[in-house]
Structures are given as structure tokens and as C-alpha cells.
Design a protein around this motif. Structure first.
Motif, mmCIF file in Angstrom:
data_model
loop_
_atom_site.group_PDB
_atom_site.id
_atom_site.type_symbol
_atom_site.label_atom_id
_atom_site.label_comp_id
_atom_site.label_asym_id
_atom_site.label_seq_id
_atom_site.Cartn_x
_atom_site.Cartn_y
_atom_site.Cartn_z
ATOM 1 N N GLY A 94 0.817 -1.413 -0.036
ATOM 2 C CA GLY A 94 -0.146 -0.055 -0.031
ATOM 3 C C GLY A 94 0.792 1.290 0.121
ATOM 4 N N PRO A 305 -8.182 7.434 0.508
ATOM 5 C CA PRO A 305 -7.362 6.256 0.155
ATOM 6 C C PRO A 305 -7.798 5.720 -1.300
ATOM 7 N N HIS A 306 -7.007 5.266 -1.917
ATOM 8 C CA HIS A 306 -7.107 4.629 -3.423
ATOM 9 C C HIS A 306 -7.596 3.287 -3.224
ATOM 10 N N ALA A 307 -7.667 2.628 -2.256
ATOM 11 C CA ALA A 307 -8.477 1.372 -1.844
ATOM 12 C C ALA A 307 -8.405 0.299 -2.789
ATOM 13 N N CYS A 308 -7.113 -0.064 -3.367
ATOM 14 C CA CYS A 308 -6.847 -1.003 -4.528
ATOM 15 C C CYS A 308 -7.745 -0.870 -5.833
ATOM 16 N N GLY A 309 -8.088 0.433 -6.117
ATOM 17 C CA GLY A 309 -8.939 0.755 -7.077
ATOM 18 C C GLY A 309 -10.369 1.013 -6.839
ATOM 19 N N GLY A 310 -10.450 1.644 -5.790
ATOM 20 C CA GLY A 310 -11.750 2.332 -5.401
ATOM 21 C C GLY A 310 -12.601 1.294 -4.289
ATOM 22 N N PRO A 311 -13.451 1.888 -3.406
ATOM 23 C CA PRO A 311 -14.196 3.096 -3.709
ATOM 24 C C PRO A 311 -13.694 4.301 -3.730
ATOM 25 N N LEU B 109 -6.144 -0.681 1.889
ATOM 26 C CA LEU B 109 -6.817 0.433 2.077
ATOM 27 C C LEU B 109 -6.164 1.431 1.226
ATOM 28 N N THR B 110 -4.754 1.448 1.268
ATOM 29 C CA THR B 110 -4.041 2.707 0.483
ATOM 30 C C THR B 110 -3.379 2.212 -0.622
ATOM 31 N N ALA B 111 -3.568 0.747 -1.100
ATOM 32 C CA ALA B 111 -2.731 0.458 -2.531
ATOM 33 C C ALA B 111 -3.708 0.982 -3.481
ATOM 34 N N TYR B 112 -3.201 0.885 -4.700
ATOM 35 C CA TYR B 112 -4.079 1.366 -5.947
ATOM 36 C C TYR B 112 -3.907 0.463 -6.829
ATOM 37 N N THR B 347 -11.303 3.767 -11.742
ATOM 38 C CA THR B 347 -11.276 3.366 -10.476
ATOM 39 C C THR B 347 -12.433 3.170 -9.907
ATOM 40 N N ALA B 348 -13.166 2.108 -9.545
ATOM 41 C CA ALA B 348 -14.526 1.882 -9.013
ATOM 42 C C ALA B 348 -14.809 1.550 -7.564
#
Lengths: 530, 463
Positions: A94, A305-311, B109-112, B347-348
Motif C-alpha cells: 500500500g 485512500p485509493h483502496a486497491c482501485g476504489g471506492p 486500503l491505501t494500495a492502488y 477506479t470503481a
């Protein structure tokens, strides 16, 4: 009991721990974890469901609607489920753990932990959207206040926080543009949207989805959107310009007002994709350049937070002319009470269930309130300082070039090129990213298409220290050195990740792609049944 | 170059380390810049904001921020403080502690958008989510979550439109008005939506009316929700599938995945595309902010090719025994092809997919069966008891209901008045769906005593 130690003595020299190496010795966790379907055993339970009072009886399910076989879900005890997922979490890097400047265009900034506490509070997490308005004045107040903050930050007249994320906000803006021209009886005529190749793919894709033909402007020799191409493209068919500024190259288009004027003179609207707004907060605003609409990605610029690609969450801001078309409901405030206004006959309607991705609205509100005007400006300026500092460092690495706008500064990110390194060594930008993983950091090439050859986009944001930026640049310099002196190390990377290089060949063929465990078992393992 | 006087005084906020004046100055010197203004040289003066933003004074310390937020949160009354019977697309279910523990981990939570090399865990967790949903839905393809069930329905219908090349979409069950609004907007450029009203007495699909509507031809898809917006699980759905297929249309079903431990998945009665919202699978209500959408189909190339969203696939790595992951048929997407891709992807709601995966793993087949049975039983009990209250009718008596249901007030008070009276007694529920009709919902968090309290309270109020 262990045997007592005999007393020993060491010299200060022996007691001294050697200095850390210049680059950290990172090893990603690798649990060699099984798939969840390979864990557990029949009869195990992870959680129990409340038992019903036997006196209430059971419901009769018509045979045609009753499930024939139970779903073949894993059967696991609670700790096994927890352990499996915590192992997977350790095998994930993360933004809280790495110097996440390698995910350019995405504004990977620090998401304050205090803000997460607010959204986990039952007074947010356990609110139902259909409660009476007088029981949710706090959250309606947060939504309304965040709208006011974003109005000032964008210079626009009205804001909607309903869209589910940045791309949903782009789509919402396109839907409002469509509704605007439909209301004027011009939709048949105005069926073209103009965008640029360095804007997010969703600008083009959302416009197409909404029924528009897409015209894409390419950069001129200096990397600015080509104004001659714009003049050639614009006309009575133009519905709108969708443009990012600065674009994903980090180059700010100084003729942005002229772009807006040209489109306006042709009768079109101008929508500002502010995914790259982080470097210009408090410096310049969408409205100042004449835009009719803009959107923000709250997970980027406003630190959710970017949340692995959302929300994620999106915000649309519009001029008064576009306000009637905003998604419904809007949040209204009469000076003492907040209420939801669903009676908006010209609205594009609902963009998602209820009122927006509320936890992220709360976080974005808290972030802005913790910074204020001075803090937002400090964030923008520091992001830009960090970017130009990193640019200064990376520029010195062999094999890297900075295409376009030679000698001009960049705003909050830079699109670099490893073209020279590729020509010299045969290695690709992707290889560099895979090797970067060995140093405990993430690196993504760039969006397709690769207009810049062998691209790399770095966006340091305001969150990272000077030491972080030095470390990241040192990692890139080390990989470039290896590329020239020991290319095999880069070519075979990663060496310290959870897994080794994926063999992606099976992903594009219907005979072998495996989107689920049961598909894998049928196609690849050849198991019959199911 | 502009002088540094335009620049604000450096402000060493805890979130902005390099705003420390000495650090800032040293960095500028290393770059060879006079001030940060140098970097803004391309922004014309005419569009510069020559004043500070007009925002409230910052809550500089974490303590001040916490105090401010506490005051705001205190103006909310949560569904834990009241007895809530609200549903209609956002459901109050128990969220197992392990779900929160996992999704609140920083690593997730903070990964993208990392690669499989630094974000192996994200890929595996989402692939496992897809796989568990596939078991629940009895199909082989499920996507990485889209925004919500509305988006999933809109996309599922557009997929059907692209596959059949036809124009019309028929909605055959009672549908949430907001969901219909979203669908209409989303398919508008290419499709017309026709709503075939349900039978007003049964609340169920009017098969004759659907047959008639299909006779006009050019139908790309027949759409149904189960449970419908009225909470009805309609026995006619298998017949609806036959009608759709006989007309050459695809059958698209929106379903609540929490029902599928006991109820047949849409694929079992002919659905070509299933879609819906995973909020009931371990996601908090969050004032309607906790939604995420799924789309599910058979593993057929023509169907897979039309997904706009990401589909993660399992593949080998260069080392034996390792699980690798990657994007299946990436060239479908707008990430690869911009406007030439299918719809759009961005991003969804991926983390919600991880959370729903944890939920399904905790529940297992037994948990999913039990929660389905429990909610069906409590719904039936609530409807039965309410039907005994003088001044209340419970319509659509013969239909199976799950969680949501409608009641009708036959006394003098309006639904809005009764809702207000309930609230005064600490009960949230009875959202007006008409002047004298209201929507209620029960889930596994309710006890018999809760329902009895609702009944007793309504007995007092409804006159």
C-alpha cells in the motif's frame, strides 16, 4: 529454560552495527499462500448467523426458485480466513508502506488516519440513506460544506458529489453536456467531443459511451495540445472540449484560455478534467480559465485512500448555466436546516444509488478543513517543488529523457522516456518497474497508448520527504546502472517479490483464460462436471 | 520570473514535510530555482488567483479536527441508536469483525494499481472474490466490482445491446425509480427502455403484457430484478427467460447476492447476464455510500468480449507452483483502446470486492443458507403480524418476499405522518412509496421482539 550465558565482553568496535546500505535490502512477504478454495474443510465455519425464534416458522420457497445445490464456497474457521487475508495483505504494497511516486497521474498522497476513524464511526457507517433528514443533519452538513469548499476551489457555481469516482464524474459531466444541448434542441447537430491524447482514457471513453463522436488532439512539437488541430476540429458539430491541464505529461498549457475561447465561439462547452489539480490548488481555477464544468477525483487531490482501485469519489462542479442538469437530489441549506431536493425536472437523474460515496466525502471534507487555504496552497506548492526536485535528480540518470517543452518547468508530475536506455540495452520501461519492486517500491509505466516511447510518469505529491525523493531517484539510478552493466538482473526481475514474472499468454485466449476457480478447474485442470 | 512574494509563507503541516522552510530552501537551491513561482511560469497571470482561497480557517491540530467532526457526527442518529426497518437498496446487515479488520489494513486500503509483483495480494484477493461470486452465481465469469448495482445493470444491458444489435430494453419487474433513472440515462444513446408494469394485484411479472411487448420485435434484453423493488421473489422468472429467449433477446437479471444461499441463482433459470450490488455482503450502509456492482456471465467469448470492466485471470509464473494473475482480454477496455474500448473503466469499488470475498469465505455455504432462511422467515413473520394490525393491509400476499416489503395504511393518516410518528418513538421505517403505502425491511439483525415492537407501535399509531 536455557542455560545462563557466560559473561562476555565486546569492544565498542565489535558492538558497532554497520551503516545501512545506500539502498534498502527489501524482501516482499512471500507466504506461498494457497488459493482460498484449497483451504478449510467441510463443516468449518467462519461466522454464525443469528438463530431465529422457532415460533416464527419458516418461509415456503417455490420449488422453481429454490437453490438445488449449496454454493461451493470455502468452509473455513474464522482464524483461517483472517490468516489467509492477512497473508495476502502482507503480499500487497500500500501507499502507506512505500514511496508511491511511481503511480504517476494518480496523486498518491498520504491519507490521514484520523479521517478513517470518522468514517468507521457508526454515526457515519451505520447511517441509512433513507432516514429522515432531521436525523442526518451532520452528514448532510458535511456534504453541503464540502460542496461549498469545492465551489471556492474551482470557482464554479454549483457542485454535485454524487458520482462514484473520477471516471463517473467525467461521465456525469458529459451527461450534463448532453442534457444541456438536448434542452436547446441542438443535440442532433452537436455530436462531437474533442479531447487530447494525454488526457485520461475515460474522457474519450465516457464521451463515446454517452453517444458522442470523439476527436483526439495530439501534441504539437513542444508537447502542448495542438491549437491548430483544435481550430481544424472545432465547428458547429462541437458539443464540448474535455481537457486536462496540466496534462499527464505535467506540462501546463499556457494557451488554455484560448482553447476555451475557440470552443465557446463555436458554441461548444468546456469541461476541465482536474485529475491533475493537486499542483494548482489555490493557484488557478477552472472558472478562471473560462470552463463551464470541471471534476475532481477526491481520492487523488483530496487524499481519500485509493483502496486497491476504489471506492473512490468524484465531484462535479458547474457554472450556473449547467446547474439545472446536476444529478438529483441536491443538498440545500436554508441557513439552519439541510434538506435533499429531489424535485429537479431538468436533472440528468441519478448517477448512483443515493448521494455519493459518503465515507470519502467525509474524508475529503476533513482533509480540506485540516489544511485551509494556506495548507492547500502549501500542498500544491510542495507537490510542485517535489516534482521539480525529482525531475532535477532523474534528469541526471543515463538513459532517461524528458520529452517536449524543453527547458520549461513541469507542474505536479513528469512523463519521462526510457527510449535511450531501451535503444542501448533492449530493456523496456516495464522491466524497470519490475526491478523497482525489488527495492520496495511501486512503479507503473503510463497510460496507453505510449505516445512517449518507453514512458514513465512520476508524481511525487506533497507527502514525501526529501529523503524519500532521494531514495526513489537513487533506486532508478541503480536500475539504470544495472541496465547498462548487468542487464540480466533487470531482465529477470523481480527477485525479491512475492512471485516471479507472470506468463500472461493464457490471458487473451478463451481456451485458457481463467477468471474463476471453476473456470480454471474446467479448462486448465480438465476437471469434468460443474 | 515572478518574485517569491506571491508565494505564501511556508507552512509545515504534518501532512507536508517539505514545507519546512529550511528544507524547501535547500531543495530550491539544489534545483537552481529562485522560488516555487519558477515552476508556475507557464500559468498566465490573467488566470492566476491573486488572493488566498476563501475557506474556513484550518483546524490545524488533529485534536481540533476530531472535536469539530465529533460535533458534526453528533447531529446524526445512527441505525444503532434507533430500531431501523429501512432497506430499499441499502441494507442493515451484520458486518463480521474480520471483514473490517481486512479491509482496513493499510496494505489494502491505501494500495492502488500495482503490478502483480508488489500487489500480489490484491490480485489474489480480487480473483478469489470473482471465484466465490462465481460459485454463488453458478457461472464462470464475474468482474472486478464496478461502482454499484445501478451501473452494473446499465452495463449489463448495454452488453446485451451490443451482442444482439437491437434497440429495445424491456423492464418486466417492479424496479427502483432511481435505478430506472440510471439505466435510462446510461443506455439512452443506443436504446429505448420500455417498462412493462407488473400485475397490480400480485406485484409479479405480467407475462401476457411482456409477450405483447416482445411481439413488436427488436428487443435486445428483458430485465428483471429479484427480489424486485417490492421485495418480491417472482415465480414467473423462469417463464420470463423463455419468453426473452424465444424473442431472441437476452435475459438480464439483477439479484441480491445475499439471497443465493437458498434461492436459485439467475443462471439456473435462464439468465444470460446476472448483475447486482454486493452491499449486502459485508459492506456498511454508510448513508448509501457503501455500494459496489457485479456482473456475471457464462464463460463465452461473445459475452466476455463485451465487459468493459477488469477481469482478473489466474496464470502461471516463471516459477513452478506460483500463482500469477493478470488482466483477461485487456484489449476490451478503454485503458487499452480509449473510445474504441467497451464503455469505460476507471477506479470503481475494488476494495468492496475484497471485503465481500472475506464475507463469503466467513459465511461459507452454511452461513449463506442460514442467513437466507433467516431473512425469509423474518420477512414472512413481519408481514403476517402486520397484516393482523387494524388499519394495515399487506399487499401481494401470495408472493415470496425477501427483506423488503410494502404495507398499505387504510386509516386516515398518510404514510408520511406515520413515518414521523414512528420516528418519534425511536423507529426508522415506513418510507412512503405512495400517499398511503410504505416500504419496510427486515434482515438477520432483527429479532422477533424487534418485529413485535414495530407491530405494537404501529397498532398505536395507525388509526
Amino acid at each position: 529454560m536455557t542455560a545462563p550465558h557466560a559473561p562476555v565482553s565486546v569492544s565498542p568496535e565489535e558492538a558497532r552495527i554497520a551503516d545501512k546500505p545506500r539502498l534498502r535490502r527489501f524482501q516482499q512477504a512471500s507466504w506461498d499462500e494457497k488459493l482460498i478454495f484449497e483451504l478449510g474443510s467441510p463443516g468449518e465455519r467462519g461466522v454464525l448467523v443469528p438463530a431465529t425464534d422457532p415460533s416464527i416458522g419458516k418461509a415456503e420457497i417455490p420449488a422453481a426458485l429454490r437453490r438445488a445445490e449449496p454454493p461451493a464456497l470455502p468452509e473455513m474457521s474464522q482464524q483461517q480466513v483472517l490468516r489467509h487475508y492477512l497473508r495476502l495483505s502482507q503480499e500487497n504494497l500500500g501507499a502507506d508502506l512505500n514511496i508511491d511516486v511511481g503511480q504517476g497521474t494518480c496523486t498518491m498522497k498520504y491519507s490521514p488516519k484520523i479521517n478513517d476513524q470518522f468514517v468507521r464511526d457508526p454515526r457515519i457507517a451505520a447511517l441509512h440513506p433513507l432516514q429522515d433528514e432531521d436525523t442526518v443533519q451532520g452528514v448532510l452538513g458535511i456534504i453541503h460544506s464540502l460542496e461549498q469548499l469545492l465551489k471556492e476551489i474551482s470557482g464554479m457555481d454549483r457542485v454535485s458529489l454524487q458520482p462514484g469516482a473520477g471516471s463517473a464524474a467525467i461521465y456525469t459531466n458529459v451527461a450534463m453536456i448532453r442534457a444541456y444541448f438536448a434542452a436547446r434542441g441542438e443535440l442532433e447537430q452537436r455530436d462531437e467531443v474533442i479531447t487530447t491524447i494525454f488526457s485520461h482514457p475515460s474522457n474519450a471513453a465516457c464521451a463515446k459511451t454517452a453517444g458522442f463522436k470523439v476527436i483526439t488532439l495530439h501534441p504539437d512539437a513542444d508537447g502542448y495540445p495542438d491549437i491548430e488541430a483544435l481550430k481544424a476540429a472545432v465547428g458547429p458539430r462541437t458539443a464540448a472540449l474535455l481537457i486536462t491541464n496540466p496534462e499527464d505529461t505535467g506540462i501546463y498549457n499556457p494557451r488554455i484560455e484560448e482553447f476555451v475561447r475557440i470552443v465557446h465561439e463555436a458554441g461548444g462547452l468546456c469541461s476541465y478534467d482536474q485529475a491533475n489539480a493537486n499542483g494548482i490548488l489555490g493557484i488557478t481555477r477552472a472558472r478562471d480559465a473560462g470552463f463551464d464544468l470541471c471534476h475532481f477525483n477526491l481520492h487523488k487531490t483530496f487524499s481519500t485512500p485509493h483502496a486497491c482501485g476504489g471506492p473512490a469519489a468524484g465531484a462535479c462542479a458547474v457554472s450556473e448555466d449547467l446547474a439545472p442538469y446536476l444529478p438529483r437530489p441536491t443538498v440545500e441549506f436554508d441557513g439552519s436546516t439541510y434538506r435533499l431536493d429531489d424535485d429537479r425536472p431538468e436533472s440528468v437523474g441519478k448517477m448512483r444509488p443515493f448521494y455519493g460515496v459518503v465515507p470519502n466525502l467525509v474524508r475529503a471534507y476533513a482533509w480540506i478543513m485540516s489544511l485551509g487555504a494556506q495548507g492547500l496552497r502549501a500542498a500544491a506548492e510542495t507537490a510542485v517543488l517535489n516534482n521539480n526536485y525529482l525531475l532535477h535528480k532523474v534528469r541526471q540518470i543515463p538513459g532517461v529523457s524528458i520529452p517536449y517543452a524543453a527547458g520549461r518547468p513541469r507542474v505536479e508530475q513528469v512523463r519521462y522516456s526510457w527510449e535511450k536506455l531501451h535503444e542501448d540495452t533492449g530493456l523496456h520501461s516495464e522491466d524497470i518497474g519490475l526491478r523497482a519492486a525489488d527495492f520496495g517500491t511501486h512503479y507503473w509505466t503510463s497510460h496507453h497508448p505510449y505516445v512517449v516511447p518507453e514512458p514513465m510518469t512520476l508524481e511525487p505529491t506533497e507527502s514525501y520527504t526529501r529523503a524519500d525523493l532521494d531514495e526513489y531517484a537513487a533506486i532508478l539510478a541503480e536500475i539504470a546502472r544495472e541496465a547498462y552493466e548487468d542487464p540480466e538482473t533487470v531482465h529477470t526481475a523481480p527477485h525479491r517479490s512475492t512471485i516471479h514474472r507472470v506468463r500472461p499468454e493464457a490471458l487473451d485466449s478463451p481456451a485458457t483464460w481463467a477468471v474463476s476457480w471453476r473456470a480454471y478447474r474446467r479448462k486448465v485442470l480438465g476437471e469434468a462436471g460443474r | 520570473m515572478t518574485s517569491s512574494q506571491d508565494s505564501v509563507h511556508p507552512y509545515a503541516h504534518p501532512y507536508i514535510p517539505n514545507a519546512v522552510p529550511a528544507v524547501r530552501q535547500a531543495m530550491l537551491e539544489e534545483i537552481g530555482a529562485a522560488s516555487v513561482e519558477d515552476f508556475y511560469a507557464d500559468i498566465p497571470d490573467g488566470i492566476r488567483l491573486h488572493r488566498p482561497l476563501d475557506l474556513p480557517a484550518p483546524l490545524r491540530s488533529e485534536a481540533e479536527l476530531a472535536r469539530h467532526m465529533e460535533e458534526l457526527l453528533n447531529r446524526n442518529t445512527s441505525t444503532r441508536q434507533a430500531l431501523s426497518f429501512l432497506g430499499s437498496g441499502c441494507y442493515q446487515h451484520h458486518v463480521p469483525a474480520v471483514v473490517d479488520e481486512v479491509v482496513n489494513r493499510s496494505e489494502f486500503l491505501t494500495a492502488y494499481a500495482g503490478e502483480p509483483y508488489e500487489d500480489h495480494g490484491r490480485f489474489q484477493a480480487l480473483w478469489e472474490y470473482q471465484s466465490m461470486m462465481a460459485e454463488l452465481l453458478d457461472v464462470e465469469i464475474v468482474n472486478v466490482p464496478v461502482y454499484d448495482g445501478f451501473q452494473a445493470a446499465g452495463t449489463a444491458l448495454r452488453m446485451a445491446g451490443r451482442i444482439t444489435g437491437r434497440r429495445r430494453m424491456l423492464v418486466a419487474t417492479a424496479i427502483d425509480a432511481d435505478k430506472l433513472s440510471r439505466i435510462r440515462d446510461y443506455v439512452r444513446p443506443d436504446h429505448d427502455v420500455t417498462v412493462v408494469p407488473v400485475d397490480p394485484y400480485t406485484g409479479c411479472v405480467d407475462l401476457d403484457a411482456v409477450r405483447e411487448a416482445l411481439a413488436a420485435g427488436d428487443t435486445a434484453a428483458v430485465y428483471a430484478d429479484t427480489p424486485s423493488a417490492l421485495g418480491i421473489v417472482d415465480e414467473a422468472l423462469p417463464h420470463l427467460a423463455e419468453l426473452a429467449h424465444d424473442a431472441g433477446a437476452l435475459f438480464v437479471v439483477g439479484c441480491n447476492p445475499l439471497t443465493l444461499g437458498v434461492l436459485a441463482p439467475p443462471s439456473a433459470y435462464g439468465a444470460d447476464i446476472a448483475c447486482g450490488d454486493i452491499q449486502p455482503l459485508g459492506l456498511h450502509q454508510s448513508f448509501g455510500g457503501g455500494n459496489a456492482g457485479f456482473i456475471a456471465t457464462r464463460d463465452e467469448e461473445t459475452l466476455v468480449a463485451e465487459y468493459p470492466s477488469r477481469l482478473f485471470g489466474l496464470v502461471p509464473t516463471t516459477v513452478e507452483g506460483e500463482y500469477g494473475f493478470g488482466d483477461v482480454a485487456y484489449e476490451r477496455t478503454s485503458f487499452a483502446l480509449r473510445e474504441e474500448g467497451k464503455e469505460w473503466v476507471g477506479t470503481a469499488a475494488a476494495l468492496h470486492g475484497i471485503g465481500a470475498g472475506v464475507y463469503l469465505a466467513l459465511m461459507g455455504p452454511q452461513g449463506m443458507r442460514e442467513i437466507g432462511d433467516t431473512i425469509l422467515a423474518l420477512t414472512a413473520y413481519a408481514r403476517r403480524r402486520l397484516a393482523e394490525v387494524p388499519g394495515i393491509e399487506v399487499p401481494y400476499a401470495d408472493a415470496l418476499h425477501f427483506a423488503d416489503f410494502t404495507i398499505r395504511y387504510t386509516g386516515g393518516k398518510t404514510a408520511a405522518e406515520i413515518r414521523a410518528d414512528l420516528k418519534d418513538r425511536g423507529i426508522f421505517g415506513g418510507v412512503p412509496t405512495g400517499g398511503h403505502e410504505a416500504a419496510y425491511c427486515v434482515t438477520e439483525v432483527h429479532t422477533k421482539a424487534d418485529i413485535d415492537r414495530l407491530v405494537a407501535t404501529l397498532e398505536e399509531i395507525v388509526k
